[in-house]
Design a protein around this motif. Structure first.
Motif, PDB file in Angstrom:
ATOM      1  N   UNK A  79       0.804  -1.220   0.000  1.00 55.39           N
ATOM      2  CA  UNK A  79       0.000   0.000   0.000  1.00 55.39           C
ATOM      3  C   UNK A  79       0.842   1.279   0.000  1.00 55.39           C
ATOM      4  N   UNK A  80       2.114   1.173   0.404  1.00 51.50           N
ATOM      5  CA  UNK A  80       2.982   2.340   0.360  1.00 51.50           C
ATOM      6  C   UNK A  80       3.502   2.638  -1.028  1.00 51.50           C
ATOM      7  N   UNK A  81       3.482   1.625  -1.901  1.00 53.85           N
ATOM      8  CA  UNK A  81       3.965   1.803  -3.268  1.00 53.85           C
ATOM      9  C   UNK A  81       3.147   0.942  -4.224  1.00 53.85           C
ATOM     10  N   UNK A  82       1.877   1.328  -4.472  1.00 52.29           N
ATOM     11  CA  UNK A  82       1.007   0.524  -5.332  1.00 52.29           C
ATOM     12  C   UNK A  82       1.154   0.873  -6.809  1.00 52.29           C
ATOM     13  N   UNK A  83       2.330   1.346  -7.205  1.00 55.69           N
ATOM     14  CA  UNK A  83       2.553   1.871  -8.557  1.00 55.69           C
ATOM     15  C   UNK A  83       2.184   0.868  -9.647  1.00 55.69           C
ATOM     16  N   UNK A  84       2.717  -0.357  -9.559  1.00 55.00           N
ATOM     17  CA  UNK A  84       2.485  -1.330 -10.637  1.00 55.00           C
ATOM     18  C   UNK A  84       1.001  -1.643 -10.789  1.00 55.00           C
ATOM     19  N   UNK A  85       0.308  -1.883  -9.670  1.00 55.06           N
ATOM     20  CA  UNK A  85      -1.114  -2.201  -9.735  1.00 55.06           C
ATOM     21  C   UNK A  85      -1.925  -1.005 -10.225  1.00 55.06           C
ATOM     22  N   UNK A 377       8.191   5.409   1.781  1.00 52.84           N
ATOM     23  CA  UNK A 377       6.937   5.150   2.483  1.00 52.84           C
ATOM     24  C   UNK A 377       6.753   3.652   2.713  1.00 52.84           C
ATOM     25  N   UNK A 378       7.007   2.858   1.690  1.00 52.50           N
ATOM     26  CA  UNK A 378       6.856   1.402   1.833  1.00 52.50           C
ATOM     27  C   UNK A 378       7.823   0.841   2.864  1.00 52.50           C
ATOM     28  N   UNK A 379       9.073   1.301   2.831  1.00 51.65           N
ATOM     29  CA  UNK A 379      10.077   0.778   3.763  1.00 51.65           C
ATOM     30  C   UNK A 379       9.816   1.207   5.199  1.00 51.65           C
ATOM     31  N   UNK A 380       9.148   2.336   5.371  1.00 53.91           N
ATOM     32  CA  UNK A 380       8.862   2.847   6.722  1.00 53.91           C
ATOM     33  C   UNK A 380       7.359   2.805   7.023  1.00 53.91           C
ATOM     34  N   UNK A 381       6.654   1.868   6.404  1.00 52.80           N
ATOM     35  CA  UNK A 381       5.196   1.827   6.470  1.00 52.80           C
ATOM     36  C   UNK A 381       4.666   1.779   7.909  1.00 52.80           C
ATOM     37  N   UNK A 394      -2.392   5.368   3.374  1.00 54.36           N
ATOM     38  CA  UNK A 394      -2.941   4.868   2.108  1.00 54.36           C
ATOM     39  C   UNK A 394      -3.130   6.010   1.109  1.00 54.36           C
ATOM     40  N   UNK A 395      -3.626   7.161   1.597  1.00 54.32           N
ATOM     41  CA  UNK A 395      -3.790   8.339   0.730  1.00 54.32           C
ATOM     42  C   UNK A 395      -2.466   8.676   0.064  1.00 54.32           C
ATOM     43  N   UNK A 396      -1.400   8.699   0.855  1.00 54.91           N
ATOM     44  CA  UNK A 396      -0.098   9.079   0.318  1.00 54.91           C
ATOM     45  C   UNK A 396       0.431   8.057  -0.673  1.00 54.91           C
ATOM     46  N   UNK A 397       0.247   6.772  -0.381  1.00 55.15           N
ATOM     47  CA  UNK A 397       0.682   5.758  -1.329  1.00 55.15           C
ATOM     48  C   UNK A 397      -0.036   5.892  -2.662  1.00 55.15           C
ATOM     49  N   UNK A 398      -1.343   6.103  -2.603  1.00 56.11           N
ATOM     50  CA  UNK A 398      -2.162   6.236  -3.804  1.00 56.11           C
ATOM     51  C   UNK A 398      -1.802   7.489  -4.581  1.00 56.11           C
ATOM     52  N   UNK A 399      -1.682   8.591  -3.866  1.00 62.27           N
ATOM     53  CA  UNK A 399      -1.398   9.889  -4.496  1.00 62.27           C
ATOM     54  C   UNK A 399      -0.024   9.897  -5.169  1.00 62.27           C
ATOM     55  N   UNK A 403       0.634  10.173  -9.178  1.00 62.81           N
ATOM     56  CA  UNK A 403       1.404  11.314  -9.681  1.00 62.81           C
ATOM     57  C   UNK A 403       2.597  10.841 -10.499  1.00 62.81           C
ATOM     58  N   UNK A 404       3.254   9.790 -10.036  1.00 63.46           N
ATOM     59  CA  UNK A 404       4.391   9.246 -10.784  1.00 63.46           C
ATOM     60  C   UNK A 404       3.965   8.825 -12.192  1.00 63.46           C
ATOM     61  N   UNK A 405       2.851   8.166 -12.283  1.00 60.33           N
ATOM     62  CA  UNK A 405       2.344   7.731 -13.590  1.00 60.33           C
ATOM     63  C   UNK A 405       2.025   8.941 -14.461  1.00 60.33           C
ATOM     64  N   UNK A 406       1.432   9.970 -13.874  1.00 60.37           N
ATOM     65  CA  UNK A 406       1.070  11.168 -14.637  1.00 60.37           C
ATOM     66  C   UNK A 406       2.306  11.858 -15.208  1.00 60.37           C
ATOM     67  N   UNK A 407       3.391  11.900 -14.438  1.00 65.41           N
ATOM     68  CA  UNK A 407       4.631  12.486 -14.964  1.00 65.41           C
ATOM     69  C   UNK A 407       5.222  11.602 -16.058  1.00 65.41           C
ATOM     70  N   UNK A 408       5.212  10.288 -15.850  1.00 67.38           N
ATOM     71  CA  UNK A 408       5.769   9.385 -16.859  1.00 67.38           C
ATOM     72  C   UNK A 408       5.011   9.480 -18.173  1.00 67.38           C
ATOM     73  N   UNK A 409       3.708   9.695 -18.099  1.00 64.74           N
ATOM     74  CA  UNK A 409       2.887   9.719 -19.307  1.00 64.74           C
ATOM     75  C   UNK A 409       2.735  11.119 -19.897  1.00 64.74           C
ATOM     76  N   UNK A 410       3.460  12.073 -19.372  1.00 66.27           N
ATOM     77  CA  UNK A 410       3.430  13.448 -19.868  1.00 66.27           C
ATOM     78  C   UNK A 410       2.060  14.096 -19.718  1.00 66.27           C
ATOM     79  N   UNK A 411       1.338  13.700 -18.684  1.00 66.56           N
ATOM     80  CA  UNK A 411       0.086  14.399 -18.361  1.00 66.56           C
ATOM     81  C   UNK A 411       0.389  15.671 -17.584  1.00 66.56           C
TER      82      UNK A 411
END
Length: 437
Positions: A79-85, A377-381, A394-399, A403-411
């Motif tokens: 939940x601290x790093x749900x990037x892939x999912x 965040x994940x390492x210090x969950x 959870x809010x921070x992990x999701x946010x 945001x990381x995806x939005x930067x990667x996709x040039x949004x």
């Protein structure tokens, strides 16, 4: 979404709301399932309240409410790093409000009681001004209330930045820098990249011993300390977060920099001093509102000496088309936050009398920065949850993953805009710049 009868069972019915199909598996408390069974990631709806969240706020807000409340559990990812999912899910959450016939089918399958909205999770508690605003809307009163008043901005900043200094220490790392780092090379650590960012800004501003720097929206004082420590500059930083100001002043004193550096808990619009050699603004423009860009840059122009420089570092859009930030970001992360394209930033600076000298995009650097914060965040969950609560974590992990995806996709992007206070044609700027880093 078709107008045929919704499939039986909670999970298949929810899956039917996704126009392109559910990209990961879903199980529900009634025993039903949907989505690809071989997906490495899965969602589990563990209680009825979560279903009501999803039904009463279709799209990212309802899913976020259920997830933050613990009613919707993610399997296969931390939940601290749900990037892939979240990368799989992100393009599929904008399913909007079902049409009349579709809604009838959904209600027939899931029950009318799920159209009664539960109270949002406590992490969504709206600031006072939002309660007031929504109350007035309910009464049909005209809303001539201006955004970004001193009071309203202070409460919005408090909502996001006064979570807990200890929480931020776990997530941000020793630099306590909550803005995009600049990575000098592929192997640089997050801390090295944050230090490099401050040095790059110092070089762009051409800081020299004895000069005076004003840092607008200074956060925990990273730029103020760097400028004082490495460039002998007398630096003043201001922030609307009392927690940040307290931490920053203590750190300035601990490092023995209080003869050069100061951080105040103060709205930048109330700064009385002027005649600064340089102004840095690192991550403030996102909070001030697009309509306030021109007076913001005019303020900076007035505070600079002739030939002085301003460096504006802020998140931008990939275009200059106005649009909302999205319900989840607005309610859980950045109340009243607004973004615009870098062209809007440049135009506002120029219209305020500044001469833009340099313009640079660090989009992919912010994606790397967010990956580092998510890893922290994940390492210090457990410590982060203990310091705040699991919903906030959870809010921070999701946010951060989103945001990381939005930067990667040039949004969204991250721009530096460097400008000078040019008087009678004299900018005090060299024929060609060489920042030397």
């Amino acid at each position: 979404m078709s107008n045929q009868r919704a499939p039986r069972g909670i999970a298949p019915t929810i899956a039917s709301l996704f126009p392109d199909g559910l990209p990961l598996s879903l199980r529900a408390y009634d025993g039903s399932s949907a989505g690809p069974s071989d997906s490495p990631y899965g969602l589990e709806l563990v209680r009825e309240r979560g279903l009501s969240y999803i039904m009463t706020a279709p799209g990212d807000l309802g899913l976020a409410r259920a997830y933050v409340a613990g009613d919707l559990v993610l399997h296969g990812a931390h939940p601290g790093d749900p990037y892939e999912a979240f990368s799989l899910l992100k393009d599929s959450t904008d399913f909007g409000v079902p049409g009349p016939l579709e809604l009838i089918n959904v209600v027939r399958s899931l029950g009318l009681s799920h159209l009664l909205p539960p109270a949002p999770p406590p992490q969504e508690h709206l600031p006072t001004w939002r309660h007031r605003l929504e109350g007035l809307r309910g009464l049909g009163v005209g809303l001539g209330l201006g955004r970004h008043s001193h009071e309203r901005d202070a409460e919005a900043i408090h909502h996001h930045y006064d979570v807990s200094n200890t929480f931020y220490e776990y997530v941000l790392g020793p630099s306590m820098t909550y803005t995009c780092a600049v990575f000098p090379d592929e192997g640089a650590s997050l801390e090295e990249a944050q230090e490099h960012k401050y040095e790059l800004i110092s070089r762009k501003l051409d800081l020299k011993p004895g000069q005076r720097l004003l840092d607008l929206g200074c956060g925990w004082g990273g730029m103020v300390r760097h400028a004082a420590k490495h460039h002998g500059v007398k630096a003043l930083g201001v922030t609307l977060s009392r927690e940040q100001a307290t931490w920053a002043q203590e750190e300035i004193k601990r490092q023995g920099l209080d003869h050069l550096a100061e951080v105040r808990h103060l709205d930048y619009r109330r700064i009385e001093e002027g005649d600064f050699d340089a102004i840095s603004s690192i991550g403030l423009t996102e909070h001030i509102g697009v309509d306030n860009y021109r007076p913001y840059f005019a303020f900076a122009h007035d505070k600079l000496k002739p030939g002085g420089r301003m460096l504006n570092h802020c998140i931008t859009r990939h275009d200059n088309i106005s649009r909302s930030t999205g319900a989840f970001i607005d309610r859980y992360v950045f109340p009243d936050g607004e973004l615009a394209g870098s062209g809007t930033i440049v135009s506002a600076a120029e219209n305020a009398g500044l001469e833009v000298q340099h313009h640079e995009n660090f989009r992919l650097h912010y994606a790397r920065t967010l990956a580092g914060w998510s890893r922290n965040l994940a390492e210090n969950w457990d410590a982060c949850v203990a310091e705040t609560d699991e919903g906030t974590a959870r809010v921070w992990g999701l946010y951060m993953a989103g945001s990381r995806i939005a930067f990667e996709r040039n949004e969204i992007q991250l721009h530096h805009v460097l400008a000078t206070k040019t008087v009678d044609g004299d900018s005090a700027y060299p024929l060609r710049h060489d920042f030397g880093v």
